[in-house]
Design an enzyme around this catalytic site. Sequence first.
Site, PDB file in Angstrom:
ATOM      1  CE  LYS A  22       8.359  -2.266  -9.318  1.00  0.00           C
ATOM      2  NZ  LYS A  22       9.390  -2.859  -8.625  1.00  0.00           N
ATOM      3  CG  ASN A  23      10.989  -4.303 -11.754  1.00  0.00           C
ATOM      4  OD1 ASN A  23      10.737  -3.616 -10.952  1.00  0.00           O
ATOM      5  ND2 ASN A  23      10.413  -5.482 -11.653  1.00  0.00           N
ATOM      6  NE  ARG A  92      14.983  -5.685  -1.095  1.00  0.00           N
ATOM      7  CZ  ARG A  92      15.905  -6.118  -2.119  1.00  0.00           C
ATOM      8  NH1 ARG A  92      15.662  -5.822  -3.375  1.00  0.00           N
ATOM      9  NH2 ARG A  92      17.061  -6.507  -2.009  1.00  0.00           N
ATOM     10  CB  CYS A 116      10.485  -6.683   0.934  1.00  0.00           C
ATOM     11  SG  CYS A 116      10.660  -7.581  -0.351  1.00  0.00           S
ATOM     12  NE  ARG A 121      13.843  -8.910  -3.225  1.00  0.00           N
ATOM     13  CZ  ARG A 121      13.102  -8.210  -3.809  1.00  0.00           C
ATOM     14  NH1 ARG A 121      11.910  -7.928  -3.042  1.00  0.00           N
ATOM     15  NH2 ARG A 121      13.240  -7.732  -4.886  1.00  0.00           N
ATOM     16  N   PRO A 122      18.944 -10.704  -0.149  1.00  0.00           N
ATOM     17  CG  PRO A 122      20.043 -12.750  -0.259  1.00  0.00           C
ATOM     18  CD  PRO A 122      18.423 -12.253  -0.019  1.00  0.00           C
ATOM     19  CB  VAL A 123      22.655  -7.090  -1.687  1.00  0.00           C
ATOM     20  CG1 VAL A 123      21.179  -6.494  -1.781  1.00  0.00           C
ATOM     21  CG2 VAL A 123      23.250  -6.525  -0.463  1.00  0.00           C
ATOM     22  CG  ASP A 124      24.681 -12.966  -1.366  1.00  0.00           C
ATOM     23  OD1 ASP A 124      23.543 -12.836  -1.403  1.00  0.00           O
ATOM     24  OD2 ASP A 124      25.268 -14.017  -2.062  1.00  0.00           O
ATOM     25  CD  GLN A 125      25.890 -14.383  -5.793  1.00  0.00           C
ATOM     26  OE1 GLN A 125      26.571 -14.604  -6.786  1.00  0.00           O
ATOM     27  NE2 GLN A 125      26.118 -15.005  -4.685  1.00  0.00           N
ATOM     28  CG  ASP A 312       8.190  -9.503 -10.673  1.00  0.00           C
ATOM     29  OD1 ASP A 312       9.035  -8.721 -11.293  1.00  0.00           O
ATOM     30  OD2 ASP A 312       8.472 -10.132  -9.640  1.00  0.00           O
ATOM     31  CB  ILE A 334      12.262 -16.174  -7.941  1.00  0.00           C
ATOM     32  CG1 ILE A 334      12.156 -16.833  -9.253  1.00  0.00           C
ATOM     33  CG2 ILE A 334      13.077 -15.005  -7.902  1.00  0.00           C
ATOM     34  CD1 ILE A 334      13.452 -17.029 -10.045  1.00  0.00           C
ATOM     35  NE  ARG A 404       7.406  -0.588  -3.790  1.00  0.00           N
ATOM     36  CZ  ARG A 404       7.690  -2.011  -3.582  1.00  0.00           C
ATOM     37  NH1 ARG A 404       7.094  -2.715  -2.989  1.00  0.00           N
ATOM     38  NH2 ARG A 404       8.781  -2.151  -4.272  1.00  0.00           N
TER      39      ARG A 404
END
Length: 426
Positions: A22-23, A92, A116, A121-125, A312, A334, A404
């Site tokens: 999936k990933n 996301r 979630c 789960r920020p996306v600043d990077q 995971d 993590i 999912r």
Amino acid sequence: MDKFLITGGTQVKGEVVISGAKNAALPLLAAMILAETPVTLHNVPTLKDVNTLVKLIAGTGITIEKNGDTVTCDTSTINSYYAPYELVKTMRASILVLGPLLARFGQAEVSLPGGCAIGSRPVDQHLKALEAMGATITVENGYVKAKAPLDKDGNRGRLKGCHFTFDMVTVGGTENTIMAAALAEGTTHLENCAREPEVVDLANMLVKMGAKIEGIGTAYMTIEGVDKLNGCEYSVVPDRIETGSYLALAMMTGGEVTAKKTEASLMQSVLKKFEEMGAQVTVGSDWINVKMAGRPKAVDIRTLPHPAFPTDMQAQLMTVCCIAEGTSTIIENIFENRYMHVPELQRMGANIKVDGHTAVVQGVDKLNAAPVIATDLRASMSLVMAAVAAQGETCIERIYHIDRGYEYVEDKLRGLGVTIERVKGE
Ligand code: EPZ
């Protein structure tokens, strides 16, 4: 909402065929946007998250369709650079279309993904890296609006190569950035990159599309931008987390599982932990066998970026620790909230104490069936594992989480001798 009824107490024995990861499938689908000619992607798992991303890409006007495990994509029909909240909020990883849309078409409007269950789960990077490449980024009404710099004629130009170091190792951040850098003007040097096999799979497909990338699989990557990328035919790497999840079932029940169409090289840290717990692990070119005689031994686990032990697999290994001999210590480094399976496992008789990022698990002889609720994707698999080992019938609610990330999950579990029924919810 659907639920599972699982009757536990039997030894798990048999073979399971592993699906595409999936990933890896998600960033590979996003990368299809970069190609000027059609792309064909094989071994794509049939999962809710994959279907959501296919729908989101189709929403930009791109011609994309999934037939079985093959996805074909033609970007010549694109007419929008917009990824709506209605779809992004359910998946996301949709943020992964930001880099490709921006790199290919000079602009993008992508809904900010929510947090979630397991973290904010920020996306600043992701945004910092794109800004370092010359993008103008604003966040308005929950949407990231990104524009490439204008060229000398005042038209939407190209991103520019840069030297960027990630503040922390981020899989999605690395993926978004290498996709954007592939079409940038000039060379991009990236440091502190994620090294997960799914990042490697993405980089390998980009190279097949004509990208120039050095340092694949290392923390330091150099991407020399090219003018265009062409379509290709590619196959998604096997799912190492699905593999580890099914193999761990053998350890829960003193059984034996052979995972096929998978690769041991993707998951050395997990297999080493299995052996540390007393499992007998045998590997072939495309299969892994795990055999467990008696009870597993306690083990200490700390989750870290690849090639260390993957977050995971934390919930699944914790479940094995619940019935191990001795006391295990688990440190989740993590995500800030990835212990939501703990209260549910405690309802089944597990002896777990959580203090911040650390969980101390005192192994018990057996778990007992109990009604439980799935809270997130990997937690739901940990509850399935506990139910398979527990005496009696366990009911697991909200199993939409498991759909999912685990393709044909009941069929695969039944193939291993598990007694499981999906009860359709209202
Ligand atoms: C990917 O998520 C995976 N998802 C996750 O799998 C996996 O747990 C995670 O990588 C870590 O391996 C997909 O690939 C679709 P990160 P991602 O960016 O990319 C922080 C599953 O169960 N961070 O590597 O979102 C972040 O909060 C899922 O299959 C920032 O602070 O993870 C986290 O603490 C769950 N700012 C850490 O970094 C950023 O801009 C790692 O996140 C990005 C991340």
